[in-house]
Write an enzyme that holds these catalytic residues in place. Sequence first.
Site, PDB file in Angstrom:
ATOM      1  N   LYS A  17      -2.054  14.669   3.695  1.00 27.42           N
ATOM      2  CA  LYS A  17      -2.769  15.360   4.780  1.00 27.42           C
ATOM      3  C   LYS A  17      -1.788  16.047   5.726  1.00 27.42           C
ATOM      4  O   LYS A  17      -1.924  17.221   6.018  1.00 27.42           O
ATOM      5  CB  LYS A  17      -3.614  14.360   5.601  1.00 27.42           C
ATOM      6  CG  LYS A  17      -4.733  13.701   4.841  1.00 27.42           C
ATOM      7  CD  LYS A  17      -5.607  12.847   5.753  1.00 27.42           C
ATOM      8  CE  LYS A  17      -4.881  11.653   6.359  1.00 27.42           C
ATOM      9  NZ  LYS A  17      -4.474  10.636   5.382  1.00 27.42           N
ATOM     10  N   ARG A  93     -12.340   9.807  10.938  1.00 28.65           N
ATOM     11  CA  ARG A  93     -12.264   8.875   9.816  1.00 28.65           C
ATOM     12  C   ARG A  93     -13.289   7.752   9.888  1.00 28.65           C
ATOM     13  O   ARG A  93     -13.180   6.780   9.137  1.00 28.65           O
ATOM     14  CB  ARG A  93     -10.864   8.356   9.554  1.00 28.65           C
ATOM     15  CG  ARG A  93     -10.122   7.716  10.629  1.00 28.65           C
ATOM     16  CD  ARG A  93      -8.779   7.261  10.084  1.00 28.65           C
ATOM     17  NE  ARG A  93      -7.724   8.164  10.441  1.00 28.65           N
ATOM     18  CZ  ARG A  93      -6.513   8.127   9.929  1.00 28.65           C
ATOM     19  NH1 ARG A  93      -6.194   7.271   8.998  1.00 28.65           N
ATOM     20  NH2 ARG A  93      -5.604   8.958  10.331  1.00 28.65           N
ATOM     21  N   ARG A 130       8.159   7.201   1.797  1.00 30.54           N
ATOM     22  CA  ARG A 130       8.077   8.173   2.900  1.00 30.54           C
ATOM     23  C   ARG A 130       9.076   7.867   4.006  1.00 30.54           C
ATOM     24  O   ARG A 130       9.309   6.733   4.367  1.00 30.54           O
ATOM     25  CB  ARG A 130       6.673   8.174   3.500  1.00 30.54           C
ATOM     26  CG  ARG A 130       6.608   9.009   4.784  1.00 30.54           C
ATOM     27  CD  ARG A 130       5.229   9.303   5.235  1.00 30.54           C
ATOM     28  NE  ARG A 130       4.431   8.112   5.392  1.00 30.54           N
ATOM     29  CZ  ARG A 130       3.116   8.138   5.526  1.00 30.54           C
ATOM     30  NH1 ARG A 130       2.479   9.297   5.516  1.00 30.54           N
ATOM     31  NH2 ARG A 130       2.446   7.019   5.663  1.00 30.54           N
ATOM     32  N   ARG A 162       8.127   4.629   8.679  1.00 35.93           N
ATOM     33  CA  ARG A 162       7.095   4.333   9.669  1.00 35.93           C
ATOM     34  C   ARG A 162       6.825   2.840   9.741  1.00 35.93           C
ATOM     35  O   ARG A 162       6.851   2.161   8.729  1.00 35.93           O
ATOM     36  CB  ARG A 162       5.815   5.089   9.308  1.00 35.93           C
ATOM     37  CG  ARG A 162       5.566   6.277  10.192  1.00 35.93           C
ATOM     38  CD  ARG A 162       4.480   7.163   9.689  1.00 35.93           C
ATOM     39  NE  ARG A 162       3.191   6.508   9.493  1.00 35.93           N
ATOM     40  CZ  ARG A 162       2.077   7.151   9.162  1.00 35.93           C
ATOM     41  NH1 ARG A 162       2.114   8.468   9.000  1.00 35.93           N
ATOM     42  NH2 ARG A 162       0.958   6.511   8.981  1.00 35.93           N
ATOM     43  N   ARG A 173      -4.858  -0.296   5.295  1.00 33.65           N
ATOM     44  CA  ARG A 173      -5.263   1.087   5.579  1.00 33.65           C
ATOM     45  C   ARG A 173      -6.102   1.652   4.435  1.00 33.65           C
ATOM     46  O   ARG A 173      -7.092   2.346   4.652  1.00 33.65           O
ATOM     47  CB  ARG A 173      -4.022   1.957   5.828  1.00 33.65           C
ATOM     48  CG  ARG A 173      -3.449   1.755   7.238  1.00 33.65           C
ATOM     49  CD  ARG A 173      -1.954   2.034   7.287  1.00 33.65           C
ATOM     50  NE  ARG A 173      -1.615   3.398   6.982  1.00 33.65           N
ATOM     51  CZ  ARG A 173      -0.394   3.790   6.580  1.00 33.65           C
ATOM     52  NH1 ARG A 173       0.576   2.898   6.455  1.00 33.65           N
ATOM     53  NH2 ARG A 173      -0.161   5.053   6.322  1.00 33.65           N
TER      54      ARG A 173
HETATM   55  P1  AP5 Z   1       1.865  12.575   4.064  1.00 31.63           P
HETATM   56  O1  AP5 Z   1       1.664  14.035   4.178  1.00 31.63           O
HETATM   57  O2  AP5 Z   1       2.670  11.897   5.116  1.00 31.63           O
HETATM   58  O3  AP5 Z   1       0.454  11.835   3.863  1.00 31.63           O
HETATM   59  P2  AP5 Z   1      -0.777  11.640   4.837  1.00 31.63           P
HETATM   60  O4  AP5 Z   1      -2.007  11.910   4.062  1.00 31.63           O
HETATM   61  O5  AP5 Z   1      -0.565  12.394   6.095  1.00 31.63           O
HETATM   62  O6  AP5 Z   1      -0.712  10.066   5.031  1.00 31.63           O
HETATM   63  P3  AP5 Z   1      -0.648   9.184   6.346  1.00 31.63           P
HETATM   64  O7  AP5 Z   1      -0.066   7.864   5.910  1.00 31.63           O
HETATM   65  O8  AP5 Z   1      -0.007   9.909   7.469  1.00 31.63           O
HETATM   66  O9  AP5 Z   1      -2.116   8.947   6.652  1.00 31.63           O
HETATM   67  P4  AP5 Z   1      -2.646   7.836   7.536  1.00 31.63           P
HETATM   68  O10 AP5 Z   1      -4.041   8.199   7.597  1.00 31.63           O
HETATM   69  O11 AP5 Z   1      -2.324   6.466   7.054  1.00 31.63           O
HETATM   70  O12 AP5 Z   1      -1.791   7.927   8.878  1.00 31.63           O
HETATM   71  P5  AP5 Z   1      -2.050   8.643  10.264  1.00 31.63           P
HETATM   72  O13 AP5 Z   1      -0.750   9.001  10.821  1.00 31.63           O
HETATM   73  O14 AP5 Z   1      -3.093   9.657  10.158  1.00 31.63           O
HETATM   74  O15 AP5 Z   1       2.526  12.284   2.627  1.00 31.63           O
HETATM   75  C1  AP5 Z   1       2.900  10.975   2.255  1.00 31.63           C
HETATM   76  C2  AP5 Z   1       4.236  10.984   1.483  1.00 31.63           C
HETATM   77  O16 AP5 Z   1       4.063  11.674   0.263  1.00 31.63           O
HETATM   78  C3  AP5 Z   1       5.392  11.694   2.198  1.00 31.63           C
HETATM   79  O17 AP5 Z   1       6.586  11.041   1.921  1.00 31.63           O
HETATM   80  C4  AP5 Z   1       5.385  13.093   1.590  1.00 31.63           C
HETATM   81  O18 AP5 Z   1       6.657  13.684   1.628  1.00 31.63           O
HETATM   82  C5  AP5 Z   1       4.929  12.809   0.177  1.00 31.63           C
HETATM   83  N1  AP5 Z   1       4.127  13.882  -0.417  1.00 31.63           N
HETATM   84  C6  AP5 Z   1       3.158  14.621   0.210  1.00 31.63           C
HETATM   85  N2  AP5 Z   1       2.597  15.508  -0.650  1.00 31.63           N
HETATM   86  C7  AP5 Z   1       3.237  15.304  -1.851  1.00 31.63           C
HETATM   87  C8  AP5 Z   1       3.093  15.910  -3.150  1.00 31.63           C
HETATM   88  N3  AP5 Z   1       2.203  16.898  -3.378  1.00 31.63           N
HETATM   89  N4  AP5 Z   1       3.880  15.439  -4.150  1.00 31.63           N
HETATM   90  C9  AP5 Z   1       4.787  14.459  -3.923  1.00 31.63           C
HETATM   91  N5  AP5 Z   1       4.972  13.865  -2.728  1.00 31.63           N
HETATM   92  C10 AP5 Z   1       4.190  14.272  -1.699  1.00 31.63           C
HETATM   93  O19 AP5 Z   1      -2.643   7.404  11.115  1.00 31.63           O
HETATM   94  C11 AP5 Z   1      -1.843   6.308  11.432  1.00 31.63           C
HETATM   95  C12 AP5 Z   1      -2.648   5.277  12.171  1.00 31.63           C
HETATM   96  O20 AP5 Z   1      -3.111   5.812  13.419  1.00 31.63           O
HETATM   97  C13 AP5 Z   1      -3.918   4.767  11.489  1.00 31.63           C
HETATM   98  O21 AP5 Z   1      -3.653   3.750  10.557  1.00 31.63           O
HETATM   99  C14 AP5 Z   1      -4.726   4.287  12.694  1.00 31.63           C
HETATM  100  O22 AP5 Z   1      -4.261   3.052  13.168  1.00 31.63           O
HETATM  101  C15 AP5 Z   1      -4.414   5.346  13.725  1.00 31.63           C
HETATM  102  N6  AP5 Z   1      -5.361   6.475  13.669  1.00 31.63           N
HETATM  103  C16 AP5 Z   1      -5.053   7.783  13.395  1.00 31.63           C
HETATM  104  N7  AP5 Z   1      -6.156   8.533  13.406  1.00 31.63           N
HETATM  105  C17 AP5 Z   1      -7.191   7.706  13.682  1.00 31.63           C
HETATM  106  C18 AP5 Z   1      -8.593   7.888  13.797  1.00 31.63           C
HETATM  107  N8  AP5 Z   1      -9.165   9.090  13.636  1.00 31.63           N
HETATM  108  N9  AP5 Z   1      -9.362   6.803  14.071  1.00 31.63           N
HETATM  109  C19 AP5 Z   1      -8.809   5.583  14.253  1.00 31.63           C
HETATM  110  N10 AP5 Z   1      -7.489   5.338  14.153  1.00 31.63           N
HETATM  111  C20 AP5 Z   1      -6.677   6.385  13.859  1.00 31.63           C
HETATM  112 MG    MG Z   2      -0.128  11.855   8.096  1.00 30.49          MG
END
Ligand code: AP5
Ligand code: MG
Length: 216
Positions: A17, A93, A130, A162, A173
């Site tokens: 994402k 989400r 990551r 992270r 998660r």
């Molecule tokens: P990356 O792009 O980092 O993946 P992502 O989908 O952004 O995954 P996240 O782990 O960031 O999602 P998340 O939902 O757990 O975390 P968030 O920060 O939103 O890619 C992942 C890896 O793969 C990287 O190393 C990248 O280089 C690699 N990669 C990417 N594309 C690739 C490809 N095509 N091929 C190969 N490799 C690739 O949320 C964190 C926390 O915040 C949550 O757990 C929660 O506690 C809180 N939070 C955030 N939003 C909310 C909400 N709306 N409601 C409640 N709590 C929330």
């Molecule tokens: Mg992310």
Amino acid sequence: MGSGVRLLVLGKQGAGKGTQAVRIAGHYGVPHISTGDMFRAAVAAGTPFGVKANEYMKRGELVPDDVVIGVVAERLAKDDAVNDGFVLDGFPRTKVQAEELQRLLGPGGLDAAVDIDVPTDTVIDRISGRRVCKTCGATYHVSAPPKVDSVCDKDGGEVVQREDDTPEAVRKRLELYEKDTRPLLDLYEELGLLVTVDGVGDPDEVFNRVIQSLPR
Ligand code: AP5
Ligand code: MG
Ligand code: ZN
């Protein structure tokens, strides 16, 4: 609301994402709004909000809906999002968040919901390798690291793992994704907004798929 593009990006943890949302936002010249990045910035700044949010985040739990909705509503009210549009990453989400977003934006307030579809085995692989920049949130992977070890290519910030990328938190998660977030796919399908993109392959390849599948 202005004339720019208004999108949200859905997908499992590690689906890419953030990786894609940065590119999509750059392509359309609209702000990239990531709730995860906003929360991590608050944690790094040590604000009372950040301290509270971190309690949920490090365990892999969701931050409570009312808190998240407040933060997003405030961000979407800023001039750049109002005039140009936005790419939302990691919000909504839960069903409550999605309904609140519909209310905030009004009818026709969203152009598409892009689901980046990646099998669970693959996302676990991606998350375990990551690395992220502490300053700007740029994402790397042990197989595609920055040019200088642990130093961000963009701003020289420190590149680290992270705090919530532990096997335990990742399991939690992904569980919450299935329970709370996957049902949103049906919701956006019913609204005629869902665009599903195969998220396996090179990030540039995935990006091209996204752009090609979006309504013009
Ligand atoms: P990356 O792009 O980092 O993946 P992502 O989908 O952004 O995954 P996240 O782990 O960031 O999602 P998340 O939902 O757990 O975390 P968030 O920060 O939103 O890619 C992942 C890896 O793969 C990287 O190393 C990248 O280089 C690699 N990669 C990417 N594309 C690739 C490809 N095509 N091929 C190969 N490799 C690739 O949320 C964190 C926390 O915040 C949550 O757990 C929660 O506690 C809180 N939070 C955030 N939003 C909310 C909400 N709306 N409601 C409640 N709590 C929330
Ligand atoms: Mg992310
Ligand atoms: Zn950086």
